[in-house]
Design an enzyme around this catalytic site. Structure first.
Site, PDB file in Angstrom:
ATOM      1  CG  ASP A   1      -3.370  -2.924  -3.572  1.00 43.23           C
ATOM      2  OD1 ASP A   1      -3.757  -3.755  -4.404  1.00 43.23           O
ATOM      3  OD2 ASP A   1      -3.183  -1.727  -3.818  1.00 43.23           O
TER       4      ASP A   1
ATOM      5  CG  ASP B   1      13.893   1.604  -6.656  1.00 41.21           C
ATOM      6  OD1 ASP B   1      12.829   2.268  -6.624  1.00 41.21           O
ATOM      7  OD2 ASP B   1      13.930   0.360  -6.579  1.00 41.21           O
TER       8      ASP B   1
HETATM    9  N1  LIG Z   1      11.585  -1.096  -6.248  1.00 42.53           N
HETATM   10  C1  LIG Z   1      11.493  -2.305  -6.768  1.00 42.53           C
HETATM   11  N2  LIG Z   1      12.431  -2.737  -7.616  1.00 42.53           N
HETATM   12  C2  LIG Z   1      12.346  -3.955  -8.155  1.00 42.53           C
HETATM   13  N3  LIG Z   1      11.389  -4.828  -7.921  1.00 42.53           N
HETATM   14  C3  LIG Z   1      10.407  -4.458  -7.079  1.00 42.53           C
HETATM   15  C4  LIG Z   1      10.415  -3.189  -6.472  1.00 42.53           C
HETATM   16  N4  LIG Z   1       9.316  -3.096  -5.705  1.00 42.53           N
HETATM   17  C5  LIG Z   1       8.680  -4.255  -5.835  1.00 42.53           C
HETATM   18  N5  LIG Z   1       9.318  -5.085  -6.668  1.00 42.53           N
HETATM   19  C6  LIG Z   1       8.917  -6.427  -7.084  1.00 42.53           C
HETATM   20  O1  LIG Z   1       7.765  -6.320  -7.901  1.00 42.53           O
HETATM   21  C7  LIG Z   1       6.707  -7.063  -7.339  1.00 42.53           C
HETATM   22  C8  LIG Z   1       5.410  -6.350  -7.583  1.00 42.53           C
HETATM   23  O2  LIG Z   1       5.368  -5.141  -6.861  1.00 42.53           O
HETATM   24  P1  LIG Z   1       4.045  -4.329  -6.733  1.00 42.53           P
HETATM   25  O3  LIG Z   1       4.326  -3.078  -6.001  1.00 42.53           O
HETATM   26  O4  LIG Z   1       3.365  -4.262  -8.029  1.00 42.53           O
HETATM   27  O5  LIG Z   1       3.150  -5.270  -5.869  1.00 42.53           O
HETATM   28  P2  LIG Z   1       3.234  -5.532  -4.335  1.00 42.53           P
HETATM   29  O6  LIG Z   1       3.720  -4.303  -3.676  1.00 42.53           O
HETATM   30  O7  LIG Z   1       3.949  -6.798  -4.077  1.00 42.53           O
HETATM   31  O8  LIG Z   1       1.775  -5.827  -3.990  1.00 42.53           O
HETATM   32  P3  LIG Z   1       0.618  -4.767  -3.846  1.00 42.53           P
HETATM   33  O9  LIG Z   1      -0.207  -4.983  -5.058  1.00 42.53           O
HETATM   34  O10 LIG Z   1      -0.027  -5.225  -2.611  1.00 42.53           O
HETATM   35  O11 LIG Z   1       1.240  -3.419  -3.754  1.00 42.53           O
HETATM   36  C9  LIG Z   1       7.054  -7.202  -5.879  1.00 42.53           C
HETATM   37  O12 LIG Z   1       6.492  -8.340  -5.337  1.00 42.53           O
HETATM   38  C10 LIG Z   1       8.558  -7.293  -5.918  1.00 42.53           C
HETATM   39  O13 LIG Z   1       8.955  -8.614  -6.192  1.00 42.53           O
END
Ligand SMILES: Nc1ncnc2c1ncn2[C@@H]1O[C@H](COP(=O)(O)OP(=O)(O)OP(=O)(O)O)[C@@H](O)[C@H]1O
Ligand SMILES: [K+]
Ligand SMILES: [Mg+2]
Length: 685
Positions: free
Chosen positions: A309, A346
């Site tokens: 990740d 959030d």
């Molecule tokens: N709390 C939040 N509220 C809204 N959008 C979010 C939030 N956190 C993350 N995101 C958006 O959603 C996307 C996906 O988040 P997710 O946590 O699935 O993956 P990541 O953290 O980018 O990558 P990883 O897989 O390495 O954790 C992020 O890139 C961001 O654009």
């Protein structure tokens, strides 16, 4: 990491236990599981009989005391078997010591069971069943494995992790899992029990480190088959030697044939094989990782592709809001207000830090009663709130918000893409904010690549492992971070199911895949991967799907675990090479000495110039026995290796352990011969 775990190879206590174990493991029923050493034991029994009845098989002696000779061979064989058992017992002893410290945690505690009518009933923790709900407050021990369904508290998990700093556990999200035996330090938790009595995480962990549930791994079985085949071949060689001896005028004594046989069969690796396997699991445990099977550790050694990740593994993961950038002519105050509104509930680091920054910039927005909050999911990649007046406020990945706005008939401002690219180009995460169908601007979330990542990936590349970074982030952010960290590839805008697809794709190319994960989302991918390392803080589903659990919940630990697996395979390969090379060398040491008197021409081959045939045989047999304990430290610590491709490692080790394995017995046997020949002469040999 395992700070309070004992790092010494052998403590007096382990030594004591191992000595006892060396004798109890002599039980033939147990020895039979290790065919090579079983042959040694059978040889020992036959020579014991020959010590009592020297003429049992018609052996004759010319001038020497046959009985005494049989006694000496019998004793050396007995010691050989003990040494092999000792190696295994030492390896097991280290696991048992860990199990003992875990068992202290496992005492029966009182639990406050919540009944359906809302009242509490005191029961013993051993009476708790899966699905029961308990209340635990500060100072109390968590009575069983479970998931937090209400509350937030700090928990001292040092009993199982050895880490003294308390960790936060709370309902929902990826930090909801608690382990029985740990203690709540502050506040309270309402916990739903997730394991049946006797099958808790701690129970399984104890069984694993004790070696009770240790099964032979597929590679071990394959190697064992090879060792058994070699043993059978050498048995045939020895049996045919007898008539050859007779033909050339040498009557070989039974004890000599047995001694020769034991020298030639692969006793070194046969004696150390299970110790190497146990030590591999033990080394993983010392890193505070619990491997659910030896197979899992071994699979680590075969890993070709590692899926990581981005957030939290490669970067620190506490993405912090750094700035707000309005677009499309929107007012900055509106952007900040909306960003704050949709972050009020959030609980992710992203949400919390957005709210914090908004407050610092003077925002005062409050929760309006009747608001409906939409929490973040990796599936939707956005979060937000529906206000009582019907206004929909969202923040999230830019493409997700753009789609959301388009569906509501809105337009994407022309300067949005530019702003998003700018942030992504810096390796940051842009979160786009909208109010109904109007895009207001972008939140800049900063995250930093952990130090030392470039070197670690470089090391992995050298041993031939490909690293792929998965992230829910956009392609530009992903590319920037991937470049900065030095991973080999990346997948952006990755949803949980994309991870499984990626794993399957790699596996279809014959690759062995490793990954880490914490959330329930990750459970199917953890199960699909050949090596799945779950975080202890993660959900029960993830832990059950994985074949390893990291007690420290440090996702970068996979890098070390994979190296330990590699080291296990290299150690086993090196010691097998050494053992077989050794046996071949012994052949050339003993045979010429044995036949020298009858066939003087063989004298040319007697390059070692051993004193007498008896001295030659006994020196080889003694060398064969003491090489086993000499190699225990290497078997336990593992062969040191430098990061390079498997092919190169193999070639290098063949050279070191193959050539070393041929030279060592020549030197060793010669030295022993020099020492024992005068002693043997004293007793007439
Ligand atoms: N709390 C939040 N509220 C809204 N959008 C979010 C939030 N956190 C993350 N995101 C958006 O959603 C996307 C996906 O988040 P997710 O946590 O699935 O993956 P990541 O953290 O980018 O990558 P990883 O897989 O390495 O954790 C992020 O890139 C961001 O654009
Ligand atoms: K041997
Ligand atoms: Mg994430």
């Amino acid at each position: 990491m395992s700070k309070n775990r004992n790092q010494k190879l052998v403590t007096p206590e382990i030594f004591h236990q191992a000595v006892i174990g060396s004798f109890t493991k002599l039980n033939p029923r147990y020895m039979m599981k290790n065919p090579v050493m079983f042959v040694v034991e059978v040889g020992c029994i036959i020579t014991l009989l020959l010590s009592i009845f020297p003429g049992l098989f018609g052996d004759v002696s010319a001038g020497t005391n046959l009985r005494l000779y049989n006694v000496i061979v019998c004793i050396i064989l007995f010691i050989t078997a003990l040494f092999a058992n000792f190696a295994e017992s030492v390896a097991e002893g280290r696991g048992k010591a860990q199990a003992a410290s875990l068992k202290k945690t496992q005492k029966d505690t009182k639990a406050r069971l919540l009944l359906e009518n809302g009242t509490e009933k005191e029961v013993l923790s051993s009476q708790l069943k899966k699905g029961d709900v308990v209340m635990v407050s500060a100072g109390e021990i968590i009575p069983g494995d479970g998931e937090v369904i209400e509350g937030i508290a700090s928990v001292d998990e040092s009993a199982i992790t050895g880490e003294s700093a308390p960790v936060v556990r709370e309902s929902g999200g990826d930090f909801c899992s608690v382990t029985g035996g740990t203690t709540i330090v502050s506040d309270w938790l309402k916990i739903r029990i997730t394991s049946e009595p006797g099958n808790s995480f701690l129970d399984r962990m104890i069984a694993l480190v004790e070696g009770a549930s240790r099964k032979k791994t597929p590679n071990e079985i394959a190697l064992n088959t090879l060792l058994v085949s070699l043993t059978i071949i050498f048995l045939i060689v020895i049996v045919t030697l007898y008539p050859i001896g007779l033909y050339s005028g040498v009557q070989l004594q039974t004890s000599t044939l047995i001694a020769l046989c034991v020298c030639l069969i692969p006793t070194t690796i046969g004696g150390l094989l299970s110790a190497i396997g146990i030590a591999g699991m033990d080394r993983v445990t010392r890193f505070n990782v619990i491997a659910m099977s030896g197979k899992a550790v071994e699979a680590c050694g075969d890993v070709d592709t590692m899926i990581l990740d981005k957030t939290g593994t490669i970067t620190y993961g506490n993405r912090l809001a750094a700035d707000f950038f309005p677009v499309g002519g929107a007012k900055r105050e509106d952007l900040i207000r909306c960003a704050a509104l949709c972050s009020l509930k959030d609980e992710t680091p992203e949400g919390k830090s957005t709210l914090e920054l908004a407050r610092q910039l003077g925002d005062k927005s409050k929760e309006l009663s009747g608001s409906e909050f939409i929490s973040f999911s990796a599936q939707t990649r956005m979060s937000g709130v529906d206000l009582p007046d019907g206004t929909k406020v969202r923040k999230g990945a830019s493409d997700a918000i753009e789609e959301f706005v388009s569906k509501l008939g809105g337009k994407v401002p022309s300067d949005l893409r530019e702003k998003v690219s700018e942030i992504a180009g810096l390796g940051g995460t842009p979160l786009t904010v909208c109010e109904n169908n109007k895009i207001l601007g972008v939140i800049y979330l900063k995250d930093t690549v952990k130090p030392g990542m470039v070197e670690r990936f470089e090391r992995l590349r050298k041993i031939g492992i490909k690293t792929i970074m998965c992230t829910g982030d956009n392609a530009l952010t992903a590319a920037t971070i991937a470049k900065e960290a030095g991973v080999d590839g990346f997948v952006a805008e990755c949803k949980p199911e994309d991870k499984i697809k990626l794993i399957k794709k790699e596996q279809s190319e014959g690759k062995i895949v490793a990954m880490t994960g914490d959330g329930t989302n990750d459970a199917p991918a953890l199960a699909q991967a050949n090596v799945g390392l779950a975080m202890n803080s993660g959900t029960t589903a993830a832990k059950e799907a994985a074949n390893m659990v990291d007690l420290d919940s440090d996702p970068t630990k996979i890098l070390e675990v994979v190296e330990i697996g590699k080291q296990l395979l290299i150690t086993r390969g090196s010691l097998t090479t050494f053992s077989i090379a050794n046996d071949i060398a012994k052949y050339f040491a003993i045979i010429p000495a044995m036949f020298m008197t009858a066939i003087p021409e063989l004298g040319v081959l007697n390059i070692m110039n051993l004193a007498t045939p008896y001295s030659a045989i006994l020196s080889a047999l003694i060398f064969n026995a003491i090489i086993i304990p000499c190699l225990i430290p290497l078997a336990m610590k593992g062969v040191k290796y430098r990061p390079m491709s498997s092919g190169k490692i193999l070639a290098r080790n063949m050279l070191i352990f193959g050539v070393g394995g041929i030279i060592t017995p020549f030197v060793g046997i010669k030295i022993i011969d020099l020492i024992i020949h005068p002693l043997l002469a004293l007793i007439g040999f």
